[in-house]
Design a protein around this motif. Structure first.
Motif, PDB file in Angstrom:
ATOM      1  N   PRO A 196     -29.645   8.056   7.950  1.00 32.01           N
ATOM      2  CA  PRO A 196     -30.303   7.035   7.126  1.00 32.01           C
ATOM      3  C   PRO A 196     -30.930   7.659   5.873  1.00 32.01           C
ATOM      4  CG  PRO A 196     -30.914   6.788   9.431  1.00 32.01           C
ATOM      5  CD  PRO A 196     -30.147   8.074   9.317  1.00 32.01           C
ATOM      6  N   GLY A 197     -30.748   6.987   4.750  1.00 32.71           N
ATOM      7  CA  GLY A 197     -31.330   7.451   3.493  1.00 32.71           C
ATOM      8  C   GLY A 197     -30.532   8.551   2.812  1.00 32.71           C
ATOM      9  N   GLN A 198     -29.451   8.988   3.420  1.00 29.52           N
ATOM     10  CA  GLN A 198     -28.622  10.054   2.854  1.00 29.52           C
ATOM     11  C   GLN A 198     -27.338   9.448   2.278  1.00 29.52           C
ATOM     12  OE1 GLN A 198     -29.643  13.403   2.891  1.00 29.52           O
ATOM     13  NE2 GLN A 198     -31.544  12.451   3.577  1.00 29.52           N
ATOM     14  N   GLU A 199     -26.613  10.246   1.532  1.00 29.23           N
ATOM     15  CA  GLU A 199     -25.308   9.825   1.032  1.00 29.23           C
ATOM     16  C   GLU A 199     -24.344  10.985   1.098  1.00 29.23           C
ATOM     17  OE1 GLU A 199     -25.330  10.261  -3.710  1.00 29.23           O
ATOM     18  OE2 GLU A 199     -26.723   8.743  -2.991  1.00 29.23           O
ATOM     19  N   GLU A 200     -23.077  10.662   1.098  1.00 26.69           N
ATOM     20  CA  GLU A 200     -22.045  11.683   1.152  1.00 26.69           C
ATOM     21  C   GLU A 200     -20.878  11.237   0.274  1.00 26.69           C
ATOM     22  OE1 GLU A 200     -19.178  13.838   4.426  1.00 26.69           O
ATOM     23  OE2 GLU A 200     -21.195  13.235   5.015  1.00 26.69           O
ATOM     24  N   THR A 201     -20.236  12.186  -0.360  1.00 26.23           N
ATOM     25  CA  THR A 201     -19.101  11.899  -1.235  1.00 26.23           C
ATOM     26  C   THR A 201     -17.817  12.400  -0.586  1.00 26.23           C
ATOM     27  OG1 THR A 201     -20.485  12.105  -3.202  1.00 26.23           O
ATOM     28  CG2 THR A 201     -18.115  12.320  -3.522  1.00 26.23           C
ATOM     29  N   VAL A 202     -16.811  11.549  -0.578  1.00 29.88           N
ATOM     30  CA  VAL A 202     -15.481  11.933  -0.113  1.00 29.88           C
ATOM     31  C   VAL A 202     -14.549  11.752  -1.312  1.00 29.88           C
ATOM     32  CG1 VAL A 202     -13.581  11.396   1.453  1.00 29.88           C
ATOM     33  CG2 VAL A 202     -15.945  11.220   2.250  1.00 29.88           C
ATOM     34  N   THR A 203     -13.838  12.797  -1.681  1.00 30.88           N
ATOM     35  CA  THR A 203     -12.955  12.755  -2.841  1.00 30.88           C
ATOM     36  C   THR A 203     -11.514  12.583  -2.399  1.00 30.88           C
ATOM     37  OG1 THR A 203     -14.465  14.188  -4.064  1.00 30.88           O
ATOM     38  CG2 THR A 203     -12.219  14.021  -4.894  1.00 30.88           C
ATOM     39  N   MET A 204     -10.810  11.687  -3.088  1.00 31.75           N
ATOM     40  CA  MET A 204      -9.391  11.474  -2.824  1.00 31.75           C
ATOM     41  C   MET A 204      -8.688  11.486  -4.176  1.00 31.75           C
ATOM     42  SD  MET A 204      -7.565   8.369  -0.791  1.00 31.75           S
ATOM     43  CE  MET A 204      -6.845   7.287  -1.994  1.00 31.75           C
ATOM     44  N   THR A 205      -7.797  12.425  -4.376  1.00 32.98           N
ATOM     45  CA  THR A 205      -7.067  12.537  -5.629  1.00 32.98           C
ATOM     46  C   THR A 205      -5.720  11.833  -5.492  1.00 32.98           C
ATOM     47  OG1 THR A 205      -8.130  14.656  -6.093  1.00 32.98           O
ATOM     48  CG2 THR A 205      -6.109  14.161  -7.303  1.00 32.98           C
ATOM     49  N   ALA A 239       0.860  -1.192   0.000  1.00 34.69           N
ATOM     50  CA  ALA A 239       0.000   0.000   0.000  1.00 34.69           C
ATOM     51  C   ALA A 239       0.893   1.239   0.000  1.00 34.69           C
ATOM     52  CB  ALA A 239      -0.899  -0.003   1.221  1.00 34.69           C
ATOM     53  N   PHE A 240       0.542   2.225  -0.814  1.00 37.91           N
ATOM     54  CA  PHE A 240       1.375   3.429  -0.856  1.00 37.91           C
ATOM     55  C   PHE A 240       0.653   4.640  -0.298  1.00 37.91           C
ATOM     56  CE2 PHE A 240      -0.783   3.476  -4.920  1.00 37.91           C
ATOM     57  CZ  PHE A 240      -1.132   4.795  -5.089  1.00 37.91           C
ATOM     58  N   ARG A 241      -0.627   4.496   0.003  1.00 37.14           N
ATOM     59  CA  ARG A 241      -1.351   5.620   0.593  1.00 37.14           C
ATOM     60  C   ARG A 241      -2.582   5.113   1.317  1.00 37.14           C
ATOM     61  NH1 ARG A 241      -3.487  10.633  -2.755  1.00 37.14           N
ATOM     62  NH2 ARG A 241      -4.789  11.594  -1.212  1.00 37.14           N
ATOM     63  N   GLN A 242      -2.872   5.752   2.433  1.00 36.15           N
ATOM     64  CA  GLN A 242      -4.041   5.384   3.211  1.00 36.15           C
ATOM     65  C   GLN A 242      -4.576   6.645   3.876  1.00 36.15           C
ATOM     66  OE1 GLN A 242      -3.239   2.221   5.929  1.00 36.15           O
ATOM     67  NE2 GLN A 242      -5.326   2.112   6.655  1.00 36.15           N
ATOM     68  N   GLU A 243      -5.867   6.815   3.809  1.00 33.24           N
ATOM     69  CA  GLU A 243      -6.517   7.962   4.461  1.00 33.24           C
ATOM     70  C   GLU A 243      -7.676   7.451   5.296  1.00 33.24           C
ATOM     71  OE1 GLU A 243      -7.879  11.054   1.872  1.00 33.24           O
ATOM     72  OE2 GLU A 243      -5.964  11.251   0.862  1.00 33.24           O
ATOM     73  N   GLN A 244      -7.960   8.161   6.362  1.00 34.21           N
ATOM     74  CA  GLN A 244      -9.131   7.842   7.165  1.00 34.21           C
ATOM     75  C   GLN A 244      -9.991   9.087   7.278  1.00 34.21           C
ATOM     76  OE1 GLN A 244      -8.319   6.035  10.934  1.00 34.21           O
ATOM     77  NE2 GLN A 244      -7.092   4.400  10.044  1.00 34.21           N
ATOM     78  N   HIS A 245     -11.276   8.910   7.026  1.00 31.86           N
ATOM     79  CA  HIS A 245     -12.242   9.998   7.146  1.00 31.86           C
ATOM     80  C   HIS A 245     -13.392   9.495   8.008  1.00 31.86           C
ATOM     81  CE1 HIS A 245     -10.440  12.284   3.773  1.00 31.86           C
ATOM     82  NE2 HIS A 245     -10.168  11.083   3.306  1.00 31.86           N
ATOM     83  N   ARG A 246     -13.801  10.279   8.960  1.00 31.62           N
ATOM     84  CA  ARG A 246     -14.952   9.902   9.787  1.00 31.62           C
ATOM     85  C   ARG A 246     -16.135  10.774   9.400  1.00 31.62           C
ATOM     86  NH1 ARG A 246     -14.498   6.408  13.726  1.00 31.62           N
ATOM     87  NH2 ARG A 246     -12.442   5.838  14.463  1.00 31.62           N
ATOM     88  N   ARG A 247     -17.216  10.136   9.086  1.00 30.71           N
ATOM     89  CA  ARG A 247     -18.439  10.839   8.699  1.00 30.71           C
ATOM     90  C   ARG A 247     -19.621  10.157   9.371  1.00 30.71           C
ATOM     91  NH1 ARG A 247     -14.882  13.374   6.522  1.00 30.71           N
ATOM     92  NH2 ARG A 247     -14.911  14.371   4.507  1.00 30.71           N
ATOM     93  N   LYS A 286      -5.942  -0.700  -6.731  1.00 25.76           N
ATOM     94  CA  LYS A 286      -7.093  -1.223  -6.002  1.00 25.76           C
ATOM     95  C   LYS A 286      -7.452  -0.220  -4.923  1.00 25.76           C
ATOM     96  CE  LYS A 286      -6.966  -4.713  -3.047  1.00 25.76           C
ATOM     97  NZ  LYS A 286      -6.896  -6.083  -2.504  1.00 25.76           N
ATOM     98  N   LEU A 287      -8.643   0.324  -5.016  1.00 27.86           N
ATOM     99  CA  LEU A 287      -9.130   1.290  -4.038  1.00 27.86           C
ATOM    100  C   LEU A 287     -10.175   0.595  -3.173  1.00 27.86           C
ATOM    101  CD1 LEU A 287      -9.637   4.107  -6.665  1.00 27.86           C
ATOM    102  CD2 LEU A 287      -7.651   3.781  -5.203  1.00 27.86           C
ATOM    103  N   THR A 288     -10.039   0.734  -1.877  1.00 31.58           N
ATOM    104  CA  THR A 288     -10.954   0.081  -0.951  1.00 31.58           C
ATOM    105  C   THR A 288     -11.515   1.108   0.021  1.00 31.58           C
ATOM    106  OG1 THR A 288      -9.566  -1.895  -1.049  1.00 31.58           O
ATOM    107  CG2 THR A 288     -11.176  -1.796   0.720  1.00 31.58           C
ATOM    108  N   VAL A 289     -12.803   1.025   0.259  1.00 27.35           N
ATOM    109  CA  VAL A 289     -13.440   1.884   1.250  1.00 27.35           C
ATOM    110  C   VAL A 289     -14.245   0.992   2.199  1.00 27.35           C
ATOM    111  CG1 VAL A 289     -15.506   2.312  -0.150  1.00 27.35           C
ATOM    112  CG2 VAL A 289     -14.842   3.960   1.598  1.00 27.35           C
TER     113      VAL A 289
END
Length: 80
Positions: free
Chosen positions: A21-30, A9-17, A47-50
Motif C-alpha cells: 500500500p502506498g507504493q508504486e512499481e514500473t513494468v516496462t514493455m518495449t 491482439a498481436f502481443r500479450q504479457e503477464q507480470h505478477r507483482r 491500444k495498451l491495456t493494463v
C-alpha cells in the motif's frame, strides 16, 4: 482501426507483482516497429491495456492508453 473496429491482439504479457500500500512499481514493455508494423494501416492506433487486482478484496483495476500512429513528415529541398 480508425473506424473504431479493433484489430486482433498481436502481443500479450503477464507480470505478477505484489505492491505494498502506498507504493508504486514500473513494468516496462518495449514494442518495436518491426513487431507492430504488419498489424497496422493508415490512421490506426495502438491500444495498451493494463489490469490488476486487489488480492484481499478481489477489486479489479484497469487502465487503457491509446497511442495514435503518425507517418513522419517528409520535407524535400531541391537545389539548383
Amino acid at each position: 482501426r480508425y473506424t473504431g473496429v479493433a484489430g486482433a491482439a498481436f502481443r500479450q504479457e503477464q507480470h505478477r507483482r505484489t505492491v505494498p500500500p502506498g507504493q508504486e512499481e514500473t513494468v516496462t514493455m518495449t514494442v518495436t516497429y518491426a513487431e507492430y508494423q504488419p498489424h497496422v494501416g493508415d490512421q490506426d492506433a495502438l491500444k495498451l491495456t493494463v489490469a490488476g487486482a486487489v488480492q484481499e478484496t478481489g477489486q479489479v483495476l484497469a487502465k487503457e492508453l491509446r497511442v495514435r500512429l503518425h507517418t513522419p513528415e517528409l520535407t524535400l529541398t531541391v537545389r539548383g
